[in-house]
Design an enzyme around this catalytic site. Structure first.
Site, PDB file in Angstrom:
ATOM      1  N   ARG A   1       0.860  -1.172   0.000  1.00  9.27           N
ATOM      2  CA  ARG A   1       0.000   0.000   0.000  1.00  9.27           C
ATOM      3  C   ARG A   1       0.901   1.228   0.000  1.00  9.27           C
ATOM      4  O   ARG A   1       1.784   1.351   0.856  1.00  9.27           O
ATOM      5  CB  ARG A   1      -0.906   0.018   1.232  1.00  9.27           C
ATOM      6  CG  ARG A   1      -2.052   1.027   1.123  1.00  9.27           C
ATOM      7  CD  ARG A   1      -2.694   1.307   2.458  1.00  9.27           C
ATOM      8  NE  ARG A   1      -1.837   2.142   3.299  1.00  9.27           N
ATOM      9  CZ  ARG A   1      -1.373   1.768   4.488  1.00  9.27           C
ATOM     10  NH1 ARG A   1      -1.647   0.581   4.988  1.00  9.27           N
ATOM     11  NH2 ARG A   1      -0.595   2.587   5.174  1.00  9.27           N
TER      12      ARG A   1
ATOM     13  N   GLY B   1      -1.873  -3.383   6.744  1.00  5.00           N
ATOM     14  CA  GLY B   1      -2.752  -3.914   7.775  1.00  5.00           C
ATOM     15  C   GLY B   1      -3.884  -4.749   7.203  1.00  5.00           C
ATOM     16  O   GLY B   1      -4.345  -4.521   6.081  1.00  5.00           O
TER      17      GLY B   1
END
Length: 297
Positions: free
Chosen positions: A248, A269
């Site tokens: 990300r 996450g």
């Protein structure tokens, strides 16, 4: 049930332990739901012995920060001969070190905010050419741990002291007011993006992991040209560091529609509020299928 035994490494000893526990438990649940033989292994103490004892054949790394994300665990698994998810040793190490990654981005002409570097040993911890406001960050932490926006000289030293609690090197960035955008990369392609609008001044640790503290805009409210430039910069950053699997990329888009890469997260996450699963779902990829793709199945 699939034959390969998967070990999900979670927890560990970093400042992000609690988030990692949540990520890891979500991954274990998802893998079990689609028939994998999976076991959770807390990455603290003699956990490599647990990997041997459990006869783990592949590792899903759900560690955030510390040795789990900086290449150390990846190197251990290389020596043990156990395949693992995500980026390799060098890419993990470079991405975790904000100063090292910034230098690589500059070499590849990937736009980043103006920055300076402060070492604990420096007698003069001035802004070194930058003007307030600035963002003070530990060089090797994730999840916005130790990050502060500094608007006045009185707060600067306090923010530095806080950042130095997490290491000997601190990154000082020019504060750019704009839209916070996250782009997900999967298998070397852009999966999608999201704009985050936190209730806090920026996408802080609390905003990231407390439900209801952030608005998520799919897709980001950017014109097509700006969004394309953001996607291009994110993929270039992923590739410049040599990342693999899912990452990300965090960006800030200024008021003139210029994208700036802030950092690349090699182990995003996987909690209920995490962005990679949200982006994947928006792209039509449900959580168990995302986990399966990350595993390479």
């Amino acid at each position: 049930m699939r034959k390969n035994k998967i070990g999900v490494l979670l927890g560990g000893l970093s400042a992000e332990r609690e988030v990692s526990l949540r990520s890891g438990k979500a991954v274990v649940k998802a893998l079990k739901s689609i028939g994998y033989n999976v076991v959770a292994i807390d990455a603290k103490g003699d956990f490599y012995a647990k990997l041997k004892k459990q006869k783990i054949e592949q590792v899903f790394i759900a560690l955030h920060g510390g040795h789990g994300e900086n290449g150390a665990v990846q190197g251990m698994l290389e020596i043990m001969g156990i395949p693992y998810t995500g980026s390799g040793v060098l890419a993990s190490s470079l991405a975790m070190d904000k100063v090292a990654s910034k230098k690589i981005f500059l070499y590849h002409q990937i736009p980043v905010p103006p920055f300076s570097i402060i070492e604990r040993s420096m007698k003069n911890a001035s802004l070194r050419g930058l003007k307030l406001p600035v963002v003070v960050k530990p060089s090797t932490e994730g999840s916005s741990v130790g990050v502060e926006i500094v608007k006045d000289a009185r707060s600067y030293q306090k923010a530095l002291n806080k950042a130095f609690e997490y290491g000997d090197t601190v990154l000082i960035e020019k504060y750019i007011r704009g839209q916070e955008v996250q782009i997900a990369i999967l298998d070397n392609k852009v999966l999608g993006g999201v704009e985050v609008r936190p209730s806090d001044e920026f996408y802080s640790y609390k905003a990231k992991y407390t439900a209801g503290r952030t608005q998520y805009i799919f897709p980001p409210e950017l014109d097509k040209k700006t969004y394309h430039h953001a996607e291009k910069a994110a993929l270039a950053a992923h590739q410049a560091l040599g990342c693999s699997g899912a990452t990300r990329v965090d960006l800030i888009i200024d008021r003139k529609n210029n994208p700036y890469v802030l950092e690349v997260n090699t182990i995003p996450g996987m909690t209920e509020t995490s962005l990679l699963p949200k982006i994947a779902q928006n792209a039509g990829l449900e959580f168990p299928q995302l986990i399966r793709r990350i595993l390479g199945d």
